[in-house]
Design an enzyme around this catalytic site. Structure first.
Site, PDB file in Angstrom:
ATOM      1  N   ASP A   1       0.833  -1.202   0.000  1.00 28.27           N
ATOM      2  CA  ASP A   1       0.000   0.000   0.000  1.00 28.27           C
ATOM      3  C   ASP A   1       0.876   1.265   0.000  1.00 28.27           C
ATOM      4  O   ASP A   1       1.829   1.368   0.795  1.00 28.27           O
ATOM      5  CB  ASP A   1      -0.860  -0.041   1.276  1.00 28.27           C
ATOM      6  CG  ASP A   1      -1.984   0.964   1.285  1.00 28.27           C
ATOM      7  OD1 ASP A   1      -2.902   0.830   0.468  1.00 28.27           O
ATOM      8  OD2 ASP A   1      -1.938   1.882   2.129  1.00 28.27           O
TER       9      ASP A   1
ATOM     10  N   GLU B   1       1.953  -0.166  -4.705  1.00 27.38           N
ATOM     11  CA  GLU B   1       1.023   0.884  -5.117  1.00 27.38           C
ATOM     12  C   GLU B   1       1.798   2.192  -5.070  1.00 27.38           C
ATOM     13  O   GLU B   1       2.097   2.714  -4.002  1.00 27.38           O
ATOM     14  CB  GLU B   1      -0.180   0.953  -4.168  1.00 27.38           C
ATOM     15  CG  GLU B   1      -1.207   1.959  -4.670  1.00 27.38           C
ATOM     16  CD  GLU B   1      -2.173   2.443  -3.590  1.00 27.38           C
ATOM     17  OE1 GLU B   1      -3.237   2.954  -3.964  1.00 27.38           O
ATOM     18  OE2 GLU B   1      -1.862   2.334  -2.390  1.00 27.38           O
TER      19      GLU B   1
HETATM   20  C1  NOJ Z   1      -4.620   2.836  -0.761  1.00 26.45           C
HETATM   21  C2  NOJ Z   1      -5.741   1.883  -0.567  1.00 26.45           C
HETATM   22  O1  NOJ Z   1      -6.013   1.248  -1.786  1.00 26.45           O
HETATM   23  C3  NOJ Z   1      -6.924   2.672  -0.046  1.00 26.45           C
HETATM   24  O2  NOJ Z   1      -8.105   1.923  -0.023  1.00 26.45           O
HETATM   25  C4  NOJ Z   1      -6.569   3.201   1.312  1.00 26.45           C
HETATM   26  O3  NOJ Z   1      -7.584   4.061   1.765  1.00 26.45           O
HETATM   27  C5  NOJ Z   1      -5.249   3.973   1.292  1.00 26.45           C
HETATM   28  N1  NOJ Z   1      -4.230   3.352   0.503  1.00 26.45           N
HETATM   29  C6  NOJ Z   1      -4.720   4.129   2.695  1.00 26.45           C
HETATM   30  O4  NOJ Z   1      -4.269   2.884   3.165  1.00 26.45           O
END
Ligand code: NOJ
Length: 507
Positions: A199, A254
């Site tokens: 993440d 990500e």
């Molecule tokens: C990215 C995640 O995909 C999302 O759902 C989340 O709110 C944020 N990161 C914070 O963890």
């Protein structure tokens, strides 16, 4: 033959994102769970995917649907138990499916024992595990917006959070934090998980001068702009750790920076991420000019680095691509042909194989403080409401849940589910589609056409974005292997594309 026959497995794999709250509900409480997922593994095996990525299943107060974690090495009772997760990993592996977990390094929940200690007093040994300041700067948070700093009454300082105030950012510049988070990865890798989706990994390094960022003045949240050299050092450490395990475990990051060139840097010199998400196609409308640009950028920015691309059209944070494309199922199906034939690893978000649209959320049914509920509706399994779920699912179903249910589409040859199955089977047959080069072909501006090629194997893909027919003449005979609308499969290619139709052609 499974795609994982190729090495490393993740280059030729298709990954399926499971959003556990909305996948399948075994205990009838209206929230998806691991036992439900286990009972539906057959669906994923028949679909033909190679790996599952599970959005977070850890204990959490669920302020951000589980991305606010208070124990990194357990399972929230809402989803089941650690034993259920072990069972899932075992059963998935038996079916040849890899299992990836969501690793959330940037922040914990404010209910995590580390943060409870950190905020207890300024001299607590864990104080510096988080980021405390006397004065806030102008950094902005995401999800609810506003300042990225929240005042703590007890210890009389501000703490930093790039997301909700209930998600304080960890201080990765502290060696004990690095060590503790490495232990988390060891815990799961030893349990047999095949890798992680990481993440917002570009957020872990923070500008240690804590200077104001002029882009925040213009309203940009830090998650879209934070891009510090130290994040790369963190990643090199994670990569060494993951690579020390056998079996090609994988780190998929990500990196939520809207620049493919910047994203490319997160692959390092093959010593950071194995793969990174790239967001521009996820924002793109149904427009050949925009999508062509996204694809060219990926080829230009990642290609020379030997950095392996990923492709995503939908996920739990964004509108489903069918909704983004004006609700058109025909376009969504043509886009699926594109998703599964570009050079790189495609990610299918649960429910796109059914052609789901976003659900309509009202003030009464809204759950997510960021308003992202639309794409998070439960999967309809059966025709009859409540579609295989407990009587009160946590979010309302998307439109047409009966006709788009798995049961309704299961044996219909022209269904979207059947198209996805054919597409995945076609990929499996073709090393050109899994691993081959990508070369754009000359075509009408409304037609995106490309050739995939690997040794003796070759496919052409052509996608007509227009709502009118277009010619795509070819000098030699080709056969239609897959048509997004099922028309003419197995027949010689006529040299014409129907409106909003995509084809895979073979010799
Ligand atoms: C990215 C995640 O995909 C999302 O759902 C989340 O709110 C944020 N990161 C914070 O963890």
């Amino acid at each position: 033959m499974p795609n994982s026959f190729h090495s490393p497995w993740w280059k030729s794999a298709v990954v399926y994102q499971v959003y556990p709250r909305s996948f399948a509900d075994a205990n009838g409480d209206g929230v998806g769970d691991l036992a439900g997922l286990i009972t539906r593994l057959d669906h994923l095996q028949r679909l033909g995917v190679d790996a599952l990525w599970l959005s977070p299943i850890y204990p959490s107060p669920m302020c951000d649907a589980g991305y606010d974690i208070c124990d990194y090495t357990d399972v929230d009772p809402l989803f089941g138990s650690l034993a259920d997760l072990d069972e899932l990993i075992a059963q998935a592996h038996e079916r040849g499916l890899k299992v990836l977990l969501d690793f959330v390094p940037n922040h914990t929940s404010d209910q995590h024992p580390w943060f409870i200690e950190s905020r207890a007093s300024r001299d607590n040994p864990r104080r510096d595990w988080y980021i405390w300041r006397d004065q806030p700067n102008n950094w902005r948070a995401s999800i609810e917006g506003g300042s990225a700093w929240t005042w703590d009454e007890t210890s009389q300082q501000y703490y930093l959070h790039f997301f909700l105030p209930q998600q304080p950012d960890l201080n990765w510049h502290h060696p004990q934090v690095v060590a503790a988070m490495h232990q988390v990865l060891h815990f799961w890798l030893a349990r047999g998980v095949d890798g992680f989706r990481v993440d917002v990994v570009h957020c872990v390094g923070k500008d240690q001068s804590f200077a104001d960022d002029p882009r925040c003045l213009a309203g940009e949240p830090m998650v879209k702009i934070n891009d510090q050299p130290y994040s790369h050092e963190v990643l090199r450490g994670l990569r060494r750790l993951v690579d020390s395990y056998p079996g090609d475990r994988v780190l998929i990051g990500e990196v939520n920076i809207r620049s493919t060139a910047r994203v490319a840097a997160y692959y390092g010199a093959s010593d950071e991420l194995h793969m990174s998400f790239n967001f521009p196609p996820l924002d793109a409308p149904w427009d050949p000019v925009v999508l062509r640009m996204c694809i060219r950028e990926v080829e230009a920015d990642l290609g020379p680095l030997q950095a392996w691309p990923t492709w995503v059209l939908s996920n739990h944070d964004n509108s489903r691509h069918r909704s983004r494309y004006g609700g058109s199922l025909r376009r969504a199906r043509a886009a699926a042909v594109m998703l599964l034939t570009l050079r790189g690893t495609p990610f299918i978000y649960q429910g796109e194989e059914l052609g789901l649209e976003d659900t309509v959320v009202t003030a009464r049914t809204r759950v997510d403080p960021g308003g992202r509920d639309g794409s998070r509706a439960p999967l309809p399994w059966t025709v009859q409401a409540p579609h295989g779920w407990g009587p009160t699912p946590w979010l309302p179903f998307a439109a047409d849940a009966d006709v788009l249910s798995v049961q309704a589409q299961e044996s219909a040859a022209d269904s979207t589910l059947a198209l996805y199955r054919r597409l995945l089977a076609c990929r499996r047959r073709s090393t050109a589609l899994c691993l081959g080069d990508w070369e754009e072909l000359p075509s009408h501006p409304q037609v995106l056409a490309y050739r995939r090629h690997h040794e003796a194997d070759e496919r052409l893909v052509c996608i007509n974005f227009a709502d009118s027919e277009h010619a795509f003449p070819l000098a030699t005979p080709w056969r239609v292997e897959i048509a997004s609308d099922g028309q003419g499969e197995g027949q010689p290619f006529s040299g014409r594309l129907d409106p909003e139709q995509a084809l895979i052609l073979c010799r």
